[in-house]
Design an enzyme around this catalytic site. Structure first.
Site, short mmCIF file in Angstrom:
data_model
loop_
_atom_site.label_atom_id
_atom_site.label_comp_id
_atom_site.label_asym_id
_atom_site.label_seq_id
_atom_site.Cartn_x
_atom_site.Cartn_y
_atom_site.Cartn_z
CG PHE A 321 -1.97 -1.10 1.14
CD1 PHE A 321 -3.25 -0.79 0.68
CD2 PHE A 321 -1.68 -2.40 1.46
CE1 PHE A 321 -4.22 -1.79 0.56
CE2 PHE A 321 -2.64 -3.40 1.35
CZ PHE A 321 -3.92 -3.10 0.90
CG ASP A 322 3.28 1.83 -3.41
OD1 ASP A 322 3.83 1.02 -2.65
OD2 ASP A 322 3.35 1.75 -4.64
CD GLU A 325 1.80 -1.51 3.37
OE1 GLU A 325 1.11 -2.42 3.84
OE2 GLU A 325 2.51 -1.67 2.35
N GLY A 408 10.26 3.32 -4.00
CA GLY A 408 11.22 2.25 -4.24
C GLY A 408 11.54 2.11 -5.71
CE1 TYR A 410 6.27 -1.41 -10.45
CE2 TYR A 410 5.67 0.29 -12.02
CZ TYR A 410 5.79 -1.04 -11.69
OH TYR A 410 5.43 -1.98 -12.58
CG HIS A 626 2.95 -4.18 -14.96
ND1 HIS A 626 3.73 -3.15 -14.50
CD2 HIS A 626 3.51 -4.57 -16.13
CE1 HIS A 626 4.73 -2.95 -15.35
NE2 HIS A 626 4.61 -3.81 -16.34
CU LIG Z 1 3.77 -2.53 -12.59
#
Ligand SMILES: [Cu+2]
Ligand SMILES: *[C@@H]1O[C@H](CO)[C@@H](O)[C@H](O)[C@H]1NC(C)=O
Ligand SMILES: *[C@@H]1O[C@H](CO)[C@@H](O)[C@H](O)[C@H]1NC(C)=O
Ligand SMILES: *[C@@H]1O[C@H](CO)[C@@H](O)[C@H](O)[C@H]1NC(C)=O
Ligand SMILES: *[C@@H]1O[C@H](CO)[C@@H](O)[C@H](O)[C@H]1NC(C)=O
Length: 676
Positions: A321-322, A325, A408, A410, A626
């Protein structure tokens, strides 16, 4: 997620004189983010009541405690009334407990301090991740594992991964799993995982509490993993000639404090450690009515859920959970002029709080620019008139607000784009590097087991995963009281002889009465999705409204009872509508780290509240499934998705009919310019 430490050199902690100069030049708007001096005040007040070293105190989140909506609206209607009280909302860890603290900045006092005892933990700080990431490097079993693999310890770098929740009944400690990577000749560190090792770090104790080295897997080789231009070898593709956007008279927008005015738009832009950009009070000037009309009270990315589809021991828990978190704002990076944003962009800084409460600055966290990409706003060639051809064309110039958050591996490029036609378009671009798994396989033909991904290079599997971003969209179309309408396009068969046609479609509007009527999975049946003001009509009798034009109709493919899916349950629907509630901000719950899915959008909306003719909030899930391809290696070309909020019977007629084209540029007579 998450190797936070890599940005620390880009972020500056502020000196006192810098802070002073910021205060002196600032005019407050009640939604302005906390200034560095206010963040310092918060630190002093909270530390004052929890003196160190007698207490372990870390600041996990500090942000504006937003004044209630009615007080903002009354301030807005009469700005000579007193500003609502300035308050900060703090989430701190004090002696291993999570505290929710509200600080009043005018009285310099704590007005509430509540211990949160439920499931889940606050956002991780950079500093604790950095400390955790270092622990393996001096931990004997880890050192032995590295040496057993024939690797050099000084070339190892690690990241802290949130651990999720997998049905444990008892309360678990606040831990992360530290995963390590190998540099040795490349900076494409995420392309070189050291597989098989898991190190568990207890963040409150800041020590290793679990370790396993399960299997040896080759580390993918450095070749081809470096993304730096300076490291690329010939052949090179053709290079483009000079290109820019040229505004000799400067931009047409004005920024005053955090308020931005451009063309017919006005809105407020704030930075938040958790959400990143928050757009508030977006209103549009209506030429015919000669008034500003409210459109969007507030819009922001509420959560990003990124579950990976790999069941192995080192991977199954990776369901990130970007925002909750890692802090989507906290992970924002300084934008690079001319590369991240065009030449005509103006930059703004953002401030956050470090773990010890000290304010930090992310320079150039936002850029604001007028976009002219050669597109057409509207046109018509009228050729039906005998003897003449009439042509009118207007070019599309819009205003963009941009932030990039690098969580991180991405990089997310977040754009809010305002159009003169009244549309607000939100776009997210995904780039950066994949999270890959090291593997013994060097060719697809060798693979016989389930590898949960695509082989991208020798020893490199790009794991299947999703990205679900959910937007909180508090539309206030011409006022708070709005309704949500789902207008289905329904096919009717023609069985009688009123027409030679056998079928047609027409629009069947359904006003959503309760939350359950507005949980929508898109892409199955076509529908118009409208937020209308049922108390206001156009002259010809249509409700004034805005509609959501979705870009992505992807949503969760996991089963409802999968633990990750319970936590990220918002991803089950593309659209949700809830009645406005100040505390319902974070679609994945306030305490997302190790959350158990008991405080999130899916749970709130089980109350099935009334949403008709009420202040409502739209939640839109933008999803990406993805499946990695080789072109995503070693760094991905941007993949993007967007949605648009578009006026729909809001104006009496085309609001850009009378827009004149931007003034022509009078080019100077310059011998270096080649005039064709
Ligand atoms: Cu992706
Ligand atoms: C705005 O507020 C001020 C101070 O409360 C008051 O004196 C004034 O009459 C108000 N103006 C309007 C237009 O309501
Ligand atoms: C603070 O935390 C450390 C471990 O990180 C612990 O050794 C120490 O006892 C704690 N102090 C207090 C006052 O809780
Ligand atoms: C607002 O939402 C929270 C969380 O769902 C809930 O506990 C609270 O009762 C709600 N408040 C109102 C006024 O409905
Ligand atoms: C620019 O060039 C044009 C055409 O050659 C000429 O008519 C004009 O006077 C020039 N303007 C200036 C300011 O030199």
């Amino acid at each position: 997620m998450a190797m936070a430490s890599s940005f620390k050199n880009l972020i500056f902690f502020l000196s006192f004189s810098q802070i002073l100069s910021i205060i002196l030049t600032h005019q407050y708007h009640p939604l302005d983010p906390l200034t560095p001096s206010e963040l310092n005040q918060v630190r002093t007040i909270v530390r004052g009541s929890n003196p160190i070293p007698h207490h372990n105190l870390t600041f996990q989140y500090v942000g504006l405690d937003e004044p209630d909506k009615p007080s903002i609206l009354s301030w807005l209607s009469n700005q000579s009334t007193k500003n609502p009280p300035r308050r900060a909302s703090v989430i701190a860890r004090i002696d291993k407990k999570t505290h929710e603290i509200t600080v009043d900045l005018s009285t310099h006092s704590i007005i509430s301090d509540r211990i949160y005892d439920g499931h889940g933990y606050p956002t991780l700080t950079f500093e604790e991740q950095t400390a955790a990431n270092k622990l393996p490097l001096t931990y004997a079993p880890f050192v032995a594992s590295i040496s057993k693999r024939g690797l050099k310890l000084e070339e190892v770098g690690c990241g802290s991964f949130s651990v999720g929740w997998y049905g444990e009944k008892r309360k678990t400690n606040r831990v992360v799993k530290v995963m390590c990577y190998y540099l040795d000749g490349s900076v494409g560190i995420y392309m070189r995982p050291i597989e098989g090792i898991t190190t568990i770090v207890d963040l409150d104790e800041m020590k290793i509490t679990g370790y396993s080295d399960r299997l040896m897997v080759p580390v993918p080789k450095a070749d081809g993993t470096d993304f730096r231009g300076s490291k690329q070898k010939p052949p090179f593709p053709p290079r483009l000639k000079e290109i820019t956007v040229f505004q000799p008279k400067g931009p047409s927008f004005t920024i005053s404090g955090h308020s931005i005015r451009w063309a017919n738009w006005e809105f407020h832009l704030a930075f938040d450690m958790r959400a990143g950009p928050i757009i508030s009070l977006a209103s549009i000037y209506d030429l015919e009515k000669d008034e500003r009309r409210r459109v969007l009270y507030k819009g922001f990315v509420s959560e990003l859920f990124v579950p990976y589809m790999d069941l192995t021991e080192e991977w199954y828990y990776r369901t990130f959970f970007d925002a909750g978190e890692y802090g989507f704002g906290l992970c924002a990076v300084p934008l690079e002029p001319l590369r991240d944003c065009p030449e005509n962009a103006v930059f703004m800084d953002g401030y956050f709080t470090g773990q010890d409460g000290t304010p930090g600055k992310i320079p150039n966290v936002f850029c604001v620019f007028e976009r002219y990409a050669g597109d057409v706003m509207w046109r018509h060639t009228e050729g039906a008139i005998p003897g003449k051809v009439i042509r009118e064309v207007r070019q599309e110039v819009s205003l963009v607000v941009r932030m990039v958050s690098t969580v991180g591996n991405y990089d997310y490029i977040v754009d809010w784009e305002f159009k003169q036609s009244g549309s607000i378009k939100a776009t997210v671009g995904l780039t950066g590097t994949l999270e890959v798994r090291g593997s013994k396989y060097t060719h697809k033909d060798q693979i016989e087991e389930e590898v949960y991904g695509t082989i991208l290079a020798e020893n490199t599997i790009g794991a299947y995963h999703d990205h679900f971003l959910i937007y909180h969209l508090d539309l206030d179309v011409d006022g708070d009281a709005n309704s949500f309408i789902k207008a289905r396009l329904q096919t009717t068969s023609v069985t009688d002889d009123r027409s030679p046609r056998k079928s047609y479609w027409s629009v069947v509007s359904e006003k959503a009465k309760r939350e359950s009527d507005a949980k929508i999975q898109l892409g199955l049946k076509p529908a118009e999705l409208l937020v209308v003001n049922p108390n206001k009509m156009t002259r010809v009798g249509n409700y004034v409204g805005y509609r959501l034009i979705p870009g992505s109709v992807e949503r969760a493919l996991l089963s409802d009872d999968d633990y990750a899916q319970l936590r990220g349950a918002f991803s089950k629907y593309n659209l949700w509508v809830t009645p406005y509630n100040k505390s319902e901000k974070w679609a994945g719950g306030l305490y997302t780290d190790q959350s158990r899915g008991d405080d999130n959008l899916a749970v709130w909306s089980l109350r099935n509240r009334e949403i008709e003719n009420k202040d409502i909030v739209l939640w839109y899930t933008m999803g990406f499934h993805h499946v990695p391809y080789q072109e995503d290696f070693p760094v991905m070309p941007t993949v993007s998705s967007s949605f648009e909020l578009r006026p729909s019977n809001f104006f009496e007629y085309n609001p850009v009919l009378k827009v004149k084209p931007p003034k022509d540029i009078k080019w100077p007579n310059c011998s270096t310019l080649i005039m064709a």
